[in-house]
Design a protein around this motif. Structure first.
Motif, PDB file in Angstrom:
ATOM      1  N   GLU A   1      35.577  19.104  27.060  1.00  0.00           N
ATOM      2  CA  GLU A   1      35.292  18.007  27.976  1.00  0.00           C
ATOM      3  C   GLU A   1      34.327  18.519  29.040  1.00  0.00           C
ATOM      4  OE1 GLU A   1      36.374  14.851  28.156  1.00  0.00           O
ATOM      5  OE2 GLU A   1      38.031  14.756  26.708  1.00  0.00           O
ATOM      6  N   PHE A   2      33.068  18.076  28.969  1.00  0.00           N
ATOM      7  CA  PHE A   2      32.104  18.419  30.019  1.00  0.00           C
ATOM      8  C   PHE A   2      30.915  17.475  29.916  1.00  0.00           C
ATOM      9  CE2 PHE A   2      30.832  21.071  26.415  1.00  0.00           C
ATOM     10  CZ  PHE A   2      29.468  20.852  26.342  1.00  0.00           C
ATOM     11  N   SER A   3      30.096  17.465  30.956  1.00  0.00           N
ATOM     12  CA  SER A   3      28.898  16.628  30.961  1.00  0.00           C
ATOM     13  C   SER A   3      27.698  17.461  31.374  1.00  0.00           C
ATOM     14  CB  SER A   3      29.065  15.438  31.915  1.00  0.00           C
ATOM     15  OG  SER A   3      29.207  15.891  33.247  1.00  0.00           O
ATOM     16  N   LEU A   4      26.535  17.030  30.912  1.00  0.00           N
ATOM     17  CA  LEU A   4      25.269  17.676  31.237  1.00  0.00           C
ATOM     18  C   LEU A   4      24.324  16.592  31.753  1.00  0.00           C
ATOM     19  CD1 LEU A   4      23.293  20.035  31.252  1.00  0.00           C
ATOM     20  CD2 LEU A   4      22.951  19.721  28.800  1.00  0.00           C
ATOM     21  N   PRO A   5      24.273  16.387  33.082  1.00  0.00           N
ATOM     22  CA  PRO A   5      23.406  15.341  33.630  1.00  0.00           C
ATOM     23  C   PRO A   5      21.927  15.640  33.372  1.00  0.00           C
ATOM     24  CG  PRO A   5      25.054  16.038  35.229  1.00  0.00           C
ATOM     25  CD  PRO A   5      25.084  17.027  34.112  1.00  0.00           C
ATOM     26  N   ARG A   6      21.149  14.588  33.308  1.00  0.00           N
ATOM     27  CA  ARG A   6      19.711  14.715  33.090  1.00  0.00           C
ATOM     28  C   ARG A   6      19.085  15.562  34.202  1.00  0.00           C
ATOM     29  NH1 ARG A   6      15.009  11.807  34.643  1.00  0.00           N
ATOM     30  NH2 ARG A   6      13.424  11.769  33.000  1.00  0.00           N
ATOM     31  N   GLY A   7      18.251  16.513  33.794  1.00  0.00           N
ATOM     32  CA  GLY A   7      17.549  17.368  34.743  1.00  0.00           C
ATOM     33  C   GLY A   7      18.356  18.530  35.266  1.00  0.00           C
ATOM     34  N   SER A   8      19.601  18.715  34.818  1.00  0.00           N
ATOM     35  CA  SER A   8      20.439  19.810  35.300  1.00  0.00           C
ATOM     36  C   SER A   8      20.476  20.940  34.287  1.00  0.00           C
ATOM     37  CB  SER A   8      21.858  19.303  35.580  1.00  0.00           C
ATOM     38  OG  SER A   8      22.484  18.908  34.360  1.00  0.00           O
ATOM     39  N   THR A   9      21.069  22.064  34.722  1.00  0.00           N
ATOM     40  CA  THR A   9      21.219  23.231  33.850  1.00  0.00           C
ATOM     41  C   THR A   9      22.699  23.561  33.709  1.00  0.00           C
ATOM     42  OG1 THR A   9      19.068  24.149  34.492  1.00  0.00           O
ATOM     43  CG2 THR A   9      20.675  25.672  33.541  1.00  0.00           C
ATOM     44  N   LEU A  10      23.167  23.585  32.471  1.00  0.00           N
ATOM     45  CA  LEU A  10      24.547  23.953  32.167  1.00  0.00           C
ATOM     46  C   LEU A  10      24.525  25.266  31.407  1.00  0.00           C
ATOM     47  CD1 LEU A  10      27.613  23.153  32.053  1.00  0.00           C
ATOM     48  CD2 LEU A  10      27.106  22.164  29.812  1.00  0.00           C
ATOM     49  N   ALA A  11      25.312  26.239  31.876  1.00  0.00           N
ATOM     50  CA  ALA A  11      25.346  27.557  31.235  1.00  0.00           C
ATOM     51  C   ALA A  11      26.699  27.780  30.575  1.00  0.00           C
ATOM     52  CB  ALA A  11      25.074  28.649  32.260  1.00  0.00           C
ATOM     53  N   LEU A  12      26.665  28.434  29.406  1.00  0.00           N
ATOM     54  CA  LEU A  12      27.877  28.807  28.671  1.00  0.00           C
ATOM     55  C   LEU A  12      27.948  30.322  28.616  1.00  0.00           C
ATOM     56  CD1 LEU A  12      27.578  26.353  25.617  1.00  0.00           C
ATOM     57  CD2 LEU A  12      28.731  25.942  27.791  1.00  0.00           C
ATOM     58  N   VAL A  13      29.090  30.887  29.019  1.00  0.00           N
ATOM     59  CA  VAL A  13      29.270  32.334  28.956  1.00  0.00           C
ATOM     60  C   VAL A  13      30.599  32.606  28.278  1.00  0.00           C
ATOM     61  CG1 VAL A  13      27.892  32.711  31.037  1.00  0.00           C
ATOM     62  CG2 VAL A  13      30.376  32.464  31.228  1.00  0.00           C
ATOM     63  N   GLY A  14      30.735  33.828  27.794  1.00  0.00           N
ATOM     64  CA  GLY A  14      31.970  34.213  27.120  1.00  0.00           C
ATOM     65  C   GLY A  14      31.695  35.313  26.125  1.00  0.00           C
ATOM     66  N   ALA A  15      32.754  35.836  25.558  1.00  0.00           N
ATOM     67  CA  ALA A  15      32.623  36.927  24.589  1.00  0.00           C
ATOM     68  C   ALA A  15      31.994  36.422  23.297  1.00  0.00           C
ATOM     69  CB  ALA A  15      33.991  37.534  24.323  1.00  0.00           C
ATOM     70  N   SER A  16      31.496  37.352  22.491  1.00  0.00           N
ATOM     71  CA  SER A  16      30.940  36.997  21.188  1.00  0.00           C
ATOM     72  C   SER A  16      32.033  36.372  20.330  1.00  0.00           C
ATOM     73  CB  SER A  16      30.398  38.244  20.476  1.00  0.00           C
ATOM     74  OG  SER A  16      29.329  38.803  21.205  1.00  0.00           O
ATOM     75  N   GLY A  17      31.673  35.277  19.645  1.00  0.00           N
ATOM     76  CA  GLY A  17      32.634  34.578  18.812  1.00  0.00           C
ATOM     77  C   GLY A  17      33.513  33.598  19.558  1.00  0.00           C
ATOM     78  N   ALA A  18      33.226  33.394  20.852  1.00  0.00           N
ATOM     79  CA  ALA A  18      34.055  32.473  21.636  1.00  0.00           C
ATOM     80  C   ALA A  18      33.793  31.017  21.287  1.00  0.00           C
ATOM     81  CB  ALA A  18      33.815  32.706  23.132  1.00  0.00           C
ATOM     82  N   GLY A  19      32.612  30.713  20.711  1.00  0.00           N
ATOM     83  CA  GLY A  19      32.293  29.331  20.338  1.00  0.00           C
ATOM     84  C   GLY A  19      31.074  28.772  21.044  1.00  0.00           C
TER      85      GLY A  19
ATOM     86  N   SER B   1      11.039  24.761  32.311  1.00  0.00           N
ATOM     87  CA  SER B   1      12.268  23.977  32.329  1.00  0.00           C
ATOM     88  C   SER B   1      12.411  23.103  33.565  1.00  0.00           C
ATOM     89  CB  SER B   1      13.479  24.905  32.211  1.00  0.00           C
ATOM     90  OG  SER B   1      13.499  25.813  33.299  1.00  0.00           O
ATOM     91  N   SER B   2      11.498  23.212  34.467  1.00  0.00           N
ATOM     92  CA  SER B   2      11.566  22.391  35.677  1.00  0.00           C
ATOM     93  C   SER B   2      11.541  20.899  35.309  1.00  0.00           C
ATOM     94  CB  SER B   2      10.395  22.718  36.601  1.00  0.00           C
ATOM     95  OG  SER B   2      10.422  21.894  37.749  1.00  0.00           O
ATOM     96  N   GLY B   3      12.563  20.174  35.739  1.00  0.00           N
ATOM     97  CA  GLY B   3      12.641  18.746  35.442  1.00  0.00           C
ATOM     98  C   GLY B   3      13.246  18.433  34.091  1.00  0.00           C
ATOM     99  N   ARG B   4      13.575  19.457  33.310  1.00  0.00           N
ATOM    100  CA  ARG B   4      14.170  19.240  31.998  1.00  0.00           C
ATOM    101  C   ARG B   4      15.671  19.507  32.036  1.00  0.00           C
ATOM    102  NH1 ARG B   4       8.928  20.737  30.609  1.00  0.00           N
ATOM    103  NH2 ARG B   4       8.043  19.449  28.938  1.00  0.00           N
ATOM    104  N   THR B   5      16.341  18.973  31.028  1.00  0.00           N
ATOM    105  CA  THR B   5      17.776  19.202  30.882  1.00  0.00           C
ATOM    106  C   THR B   5      17.957  20.462  30.047  1.00  0.00           C
ATOM    107  OG1 THR B   5      18.096  16.812  30.893  1.00  0.00           O
ATOM    108  CG2 THR B   5      19.938  18.167  30.140  1.00  0.00           C
ATOM    109  N   VAL B   6      18.747  21.421  30.567  1.00  0.00           N
ATOM    110  CA  VAL B   6      18.825  22.738  29.933  1.00  0.00           C
ATOM    111  C   VAL B   6      20.283  23.085  29.635  1.00  0.00           C
ATOM    112  CG1 VAL B   6      18.308  25.200  30.154  1.00  0.00           C
ATOM    113  CG2 VAL B   6      16.752  23.506  31.156  1.00  0.00           C
TER     114      VAL B   6
END
Length: 623
Positions: free
Chosen positions: A395-413, A559-564
């Motif tokens: 459950e998460f959202s990625l608004p237009r123009g924002s940057t969402l980062a995913l971190v975690g161990a290898s194989g986490a998904g 990436s300026s102005g783009r959704t990342v």
């Protein structure tokens, strides 16, 4: 009007041909994918096939007349025919018969040459028509379904397709024409001596019996050979894919030993198949000679040893019998080739059947661009062969123009989440909403055209630098746009140092380039697309610190102005992201921005502390 009549005649003739083949040959009449492909391919070549059959008819008529001329010529030579009764000199009749023999043989030879030529054209067209259809089918599979096949196995099955279809069509046509010629030779034999046909019937029964015993064994032997050859092709492809690893880890001897083990038994199977194939020819040569000797003895006894009565009928009969035997041998060879082809047909059917396969989604609502947000709503992905879900209840959202980062161990998904967003995988639960619309309802092609993906696993073609940057963009991109994209990705400098700059061939999967150079080409490809949404999956994993700083600057500007959506191993590169999700075991275990996650002193803070001694990286842009 004349063209319409010709077309109608062709359609009528083809209808008769189709009815005949569907009734006689199970491979044409089945409901399998290959049977449908055979019928479609044959129908598209109906003019060639009907012409081939027409020349077979002409060949048969010429052969029948040729035997009649031979018989008359021999009677004239032996004096049992009296041309003087017609009022013609014997020499003139003899000359006319010789000329007729020459003309008839020329017609027969021309017809035989045309059938061979037309068969070659049909084979060439099969190659040009069947291969694209199989290629199109493979690409129509979903990414997850296609990737479940071994590449070598998939390539081997695809390479069998034109040969399998061509063999079925070609041998079916040959069987029909050879059967027609065989019927003509039988008619000649009956006209010459009905009682001698008993011997010919015995010959036919002997050939049929031999075929019935050999054909199932040939089919089984062919199936075993095809199965092992498919495994060998798969193993060879696998070794070529990891060639660098084999050499760098001194594993070539081990790979050779493993490959040699896969070859065990193949020689014996090939020898058995070759032996079964080779039995037909000697048997086919022996039976006619036995028949000819028996006929000669019987004819000599029945005519009280008078050669002038024996020679015309016996010579013509033996010649016709020899031709008939040749047709039987060719029919046997054709049926053997069809039996041998069954191994290829079965492999191709397994590939082309729709049952148990998932296909790439076609159609749906066109995607014109992101307006508000991307939302994962209870998204779960579970593979049938695995007990645990790869990701669950996201459950998460990625608004237009924002940057969402995913971190975690290898194989986490983390990469699985990126693949779900791209559309390479479909969730087994929940929804991915694009501006409130389920991704499953969007046109997949139009959605993916708005994405720019830079992955840690860079995929490059064995082509030029320019062709790799413009991949998927068609041939309309000009050189200036290509160079600007390369400059933005910090790739132009090393490209200009190459022998042919943007025209340089980079080898299989870009093996002539370094890892950092390959990754910068991947970034240039994404920049050239000018996507709305940028997906960075460990985009700088193969770069040194100096190159990483340059690429981060390029990413920051682009990436300026783009959704990342960014997947990162180095936490310093995503500390300015709008939101950071910590993934563990396919679940979100922590979320927030860099400062709040450090303050929470949880898994993210622990990872951050572990990386404090690493060289700093230039962060992603602020939203």
């Amino acid at each position: 009007m004349a063209k319409a009549r010709v077309a109608q005649a062709i359609d009528s003739a083809w209808q008769g041909f189709s009815t005949l083949t569907l009734g006689l040959f199970p491979s044409w009449n089945a409901t399998t994918p290959v049977s449908r492909l055979i019928r479609q391919t044959a129908s598209s070549h109906k003019k060639l096939l009907l012409c081939n059959l027409g020349f077979a008819l002409l060949l048969g008529a010429a052969e029948a007349c040729l035997f009649a001329a031979i018989y008359l010529t021999l009677r004239v030579l032996t004096g049992t025919a009296l041309p003087e009764a017609l009022g013609w000199p014997r020499s003139l009749v003899f000359l006319l018969l010789l000329i007729s023999l020459l003309i008839l043989q020329m017609i027969a030879s021309f017809s035989r040459a045309m059938t061979g030529t037309l068969s070659g054209r049909i084979a060439a067209r099969c190659q040009a028509q069947v291969v694209p259809k199989v290629h199109r089918f493979i690409l129509s599979l979903s990414y997850g379904c296609a990737s479940s096949f071994r590449i070598g196995d998939l390539a081997h099955r695809a390479s069998l397709a034109p040969l399998a279809i061509q063999t079925e069509i070609e041998q079916t046509s040959l069987i029909l024409s050879d059967a027609l010629l065989g019927a003509i030779y039988l008619l000649v034999l009956v006209l010459i001596s009905p009682w001698m046909m008993l011997l010919a019937a015995g010959l036919a029964l002997a050939m049929v019996f031999t075929q019935s015993r050999l054909r199932p064994r040939i089919r089984q032997a062919s199936r075993e050979v095809e199965q092992q050859q498919r495994q060998i092709a798969s193993a060879l492809t696998a070794d070529l894919q990891v060639l660098r690893l084999l050499h760098s880890s001194a594993s070539t001897d081990q790979a050779n030993h493993s490959f040699q083990k896969r070859l065990e038994g193949l020689e014996q199977k090939l020898r058995r198949l070759s032996f079964l194939r080779s039995l037909m020819e000697p048997i086919g040569e022996l039976l006619p000679m036995l028949a000819a000797v028996t006929l000669g003895l019987l004819s000599w006894q029945l005519t009280s040893g008078r050669p002038e009565l024996v020679i015309p009928g016996l010579a013509t009969f033996v010649l016709a019998l020899q031709r008939l035997n040749l047709r039987f041998a060719k029919l046997g060879l054709s049926f053997n080739m069809l039996a041998e082809n069954m191994g290829r047909i079965e492999l191709l059917n397994e590939l082309l059947q729709h049952e148990g396969k998932i296909f790439r989604r076609r159609g749906g609502r066109p995607f014109a661009g992101l307006q508000r947000e991307i939302r994962f709503q209870g998204v779960t992905l579970r593979y049938p062969e695995k007990p645990d879900a790869s990701v669950r209840d996201l459950e998460f959202s990625l608004p237009r123009g924002s940057t969402l980062a995913l971190v975690g161990a290898s194989g986490a998904g983390k990469s699985t989440i990126a693949d779900l967003l791209v559309g390479l995988l479909n969730p087994t639960g929940g929804e991915i909403l694009i501006d409130g619309v389920d991704l499953q309802r969007l046109d997949l092609d139009s959605w993916q055209r708005h994405l720019g993906v830079v992955s840690q696993d860079v995929l490059l073609l064995n082509d030029t630098i320019a062709a790799n940057i413009t991949f998927g963009m068609g041939d309309s991109m000009d050189s200036e746009a290509i160079r600007k994209a390369a400059q933005a990705a910090c790739a132009d400098e090393f490209i200009q140092a190459l022998p042919a700059t943007y025209g340089t061939l980079i080898g299989e999967n870009g093996h002539r380039l370094s890892g950092g150079q390959r990754q910068r080409l991947s970034l240039a490809r994404a920049i050239l697309r000018q996507p709305d949404i940028l997906i960075l999956d460990e985009a700088t994993s193969a770069l040194d610190s100096h190159s990483e700083a340059k690429v981060h600057q390029a990413i920051q500007a682009f990436s300026s102005g783009r959704t990342v959506l960014a997947i990162a191993h180095r936490l310093s590169s995503i500390r300015d992201a709008s939101e950071i999700l910590v993934i563990d075991g396919g679940r979100i275990v922590e979320r927030g921005n860099h400062a709040s996650l450090l303050a929470a002193d949880g898994p993210y803070a622990a990872l951050w502390q572990l990386q404090q001694n690493q060289a700093p990286s230039i962060p992603l842009p602020r939203p």
